[in-house]
Design an enzyme around this catalytic site. Structure first.
Site, PDB file in Angstrom:
ATOM      1  N   ASN A 139      14.175  13.875   7.710  1.00 47.68           N
ATOM      2  CA  ASN A 139      13.256  13.660   6.589  1.00 47.68           C
ATOM      3  C   ASN A 139      12.954  14.999   5.930  1.00 47.68           C
ATOM      4  O   ASN A 139      12.780  16.014   6.607  1.00 47.68           O
ATOM      5  CB  ASN A 139      11.956  13.025   7.082  1.00 47.68           C
ATOM      6  CG  ASN A 139      11.070  12.600   5.925  1.00 47.68           C
ATOM      7  OD1 ASN A 139      11.360  11.626   5.232  1.00 47.68           O
ATOM      8  ND2 ASN A 139      10.015  13.340   5.672  1.00 47.68           N
ATOM      9  N   ASP A 246      -5.641  19.785  -5.842  1.00 43.69           N
ATOM     10  CA  ASP A 246      -4.575  18.787  -5.778  1.00 43.69           C
ATOM     11  C   ASP A 246      -4.099  18.397  -7.173  1.00 43.69           C
ATOM     12  O   ASP A 246      -4.572  18.916  -8.188  1.00 43.69           O
ATOM     13  CB  ASP A 246      -5.031  17.579  -4.949  1.00 43.69           C
ATOM     14  CG  ASP A 246      -3.882  17.059  -4.097  1.00 43.69           C
ATOM     15  OD1 ASP A 246      -2.730  17.080  -4.572  1.00 43.69           O
ATOM     16  OD2 ASP A 246      -4.113  16.641  -2.953  1.00 43.69           O
TER      17      ASP A 246
END
Ligand SMILES: Cc1cc2nc3c(=O)[nH]c(=O)nc-3n(C[C@H](O)[C@H](O)[C@H](O)COP(=O)(O)O)c2cc1C
Length: 448
Positions: A139, A246
């Site tokens: 991954n 963010d």
């Protein structure tokens, strides 16, 4: 294409800025990157570190296209092609990223940026992590990393994503390799979420050749062309991680997140450190663009989809524009439902027709102004599973965030308010009447 080759291409295209005077990674460098509008930039001297820093390299669609060697209009098709036809990468024995192997790890030697004074500390922002899930295989994913000391980071693992689920299956800790200084293809592949079990390094390799090399101290493979690779493991220990800016340009919460211990650093002899601005254009583009093909595929099952755009105003995550060629009266509604399935974090979706320039916010607004009646063109779905990044959603620790979702069908309405079908001529009357083009060069312009 390696990051090096991409930097050469940027330079030849006159798109790479160079800052020669020393710039401090602590609070200064991020401000300069921001003030430069996130244009591609190379800082020759980062105060307190021997590594030059590059930033803003993928902050615009045309830059990503340059990095993949394709036209901007071909991006969505290239991502779809890679998603549907991954190509297993070649393994190499000698790799640029292992020209220097150093087990005397000292993370303070890296020019890790502290972006804002409210941040929890210095953060690696453009690091791509490789892990192996015991059942699903490799991954690839972005994870921000808060430097704790010279050998340890706190890593943000969003629940349910590939690295988090692999870590949950590893009671003794999970091996990890963090690659810094990556080619655009690797960065894009890291932000994709294909079907579980898909090798995202094969997606990167399908976008542009990305050969792999075996790591020195962990059983993982990394892109051979990376600039710097940090080898280590994600422990079971958790510490405070955050605050950090963010995608939505609001400060993310402090959470208990796992500690990563680094045991070996490999790098190029003259390695470059790569940074990106949290909450900036590059963060948004890398995050959102890989969702566009997924939404496109979902919408295409039900109607004729032209293209999809996750808009920067929606953090390139919460808002989508879906452009369709309308063939049936209810295509707009079907497209919005499909889009929400194609990207479960989506909150608001706008469906428009192929006569609208979706890159022009004023045209999008015009299509709402002239084609929408709120009582028939809008659907509100209350209390849906939504994005953890939306400050206005309902967040309960350990549970999926809850939000209301809205779809706006701004396609030409085929049904009249009284219920009967509009004729084609009546539908065409909704189209914008445009002035014909004329070249003004033939006129003599005079200024008083
Ligand atoms: C610049 C950038 C930073 C990101 N930071 C994080 C992060 O800190 N933690 C996280 O879990 N996901 C982060 N993501 C999102 C993941 O990389 C992305 O959702 C990825 O598709 C997950 O893939 P997976 O579901 O295959 O693991 C970031 C994405 C980008 C583009």
């Amino acid at each position: 294409m390696s990051l090096r080759r991409y930097l050469r291409d940027l330079e030849s295209a006159g798109r790479l800025l160079t800052v020669v005077r020393p710039v401090d990674p602590h609070l200064e460098m991020a401000t300069v990157i921001h003030a430069l509008g996130e244009q591609p930039v190379r800082f020759e001297h980062a105060t307190g570190s021997g590594y030059p820093v590059v930033a803003g390299l993928c902050s615009r669609r045309d830059l990503l296209a340059l990095g993949l060697g394709i036209a901007r209009e071909g991006l969505l098709a290239a991502l779809r092609q890679a998603l549907h036809h991954p190509v297993a990468p070649e393994m190499v024995a000698d790799a640029p990223c292992q020209e220097v192997v150093d087990e005397r790890v000292c993370l303070s030697h890296l020019p890790i940026l502290t972006h804002l004074s409210a941040d929890g500390g210095p953060y690696v922002s453009a690091g791509v992590a490789v892990v192996k899930d015991p059942e699903l295989g490799r991954n690839l994913s972005f994870h921000r990393l808060l430097r704790l000391d010279d050998r340890r980071f706190a890593i943000r693992l969003v629940e349910g994503r590939g690295t988090h689920t692999a870590w949950q299956k590893a009671p003794g800790g999970l091996e990890i390799a963090i690659c810094i200084g990556n080619a655009p293809a690797v960065l894009l592949a890291a932000a994709m979420s294909p079907a579980p079990g898909t090798d995202e390094l094969a997606l990167a390799n399908a976008l542009a050749p990305a050969p792999l090399v075996k790591c020195r101290t962990v059983d993982l493979e990394v892109p051979a062309d990376a600039e710097i690779v940090l080898e280590g493991h994600i422990t079971r220990e958790c510490v405070d991680e955050g605050p950090f800016l963010d995608l939505t340009e609001t400060m993310d919460l402090v959470r208990q997140q796992p500690v990563v211990e680094i045991q070996c650093i490999t790098h190029r002899r003259d390695a470059l450190y790569q940074a990106l601005l949290p909450g900036g254009l590059e963060h948004k583009l890398l995050m959102g663009m890989p969702r566009e093909p997924t939404i496109y595929d979902q919408v295409s099952r039900l109607c004729d989809c032209v293209t999809v755009l996750l808009t920067p105003g929606g953090g390139s995550w919460l808002h989508a524009v879906v452009q369709i060629r309308k063939r049936h009266a209810d295509d707009g509604r079907r497209a919005m439902e499909a889009a929400l399935q194609g990207h479960p974090s989506l909150k608001h979706v706008l469906v428009v027709e192929d006569d609208i320039n979706i890159y022009d916010p004023a045209e999008l607004e015009w299509s709402i102004a002239t084609r929408v009646q709120a009582d028939t063109s809008m659907v509100v779905w209350p209390d849906q599973g939504g994005s953890s990044l939306d400050p206005s959603a309902l967040h309960v620790p350990g549970q999926k965030s809850r939000t209301a979702k809205v779809g706006i069908d701004a396609t030409i309405p085929w049904i009249k308010p009284a219920g009967e079908l509009r004729t084609e001529a009546e539908r065409n009357a909704f189209r914008r009447t445009r002035y014909p083009f004329v070249s003004v060069n033939q006129y003599v312009l005079k200024k008083d």
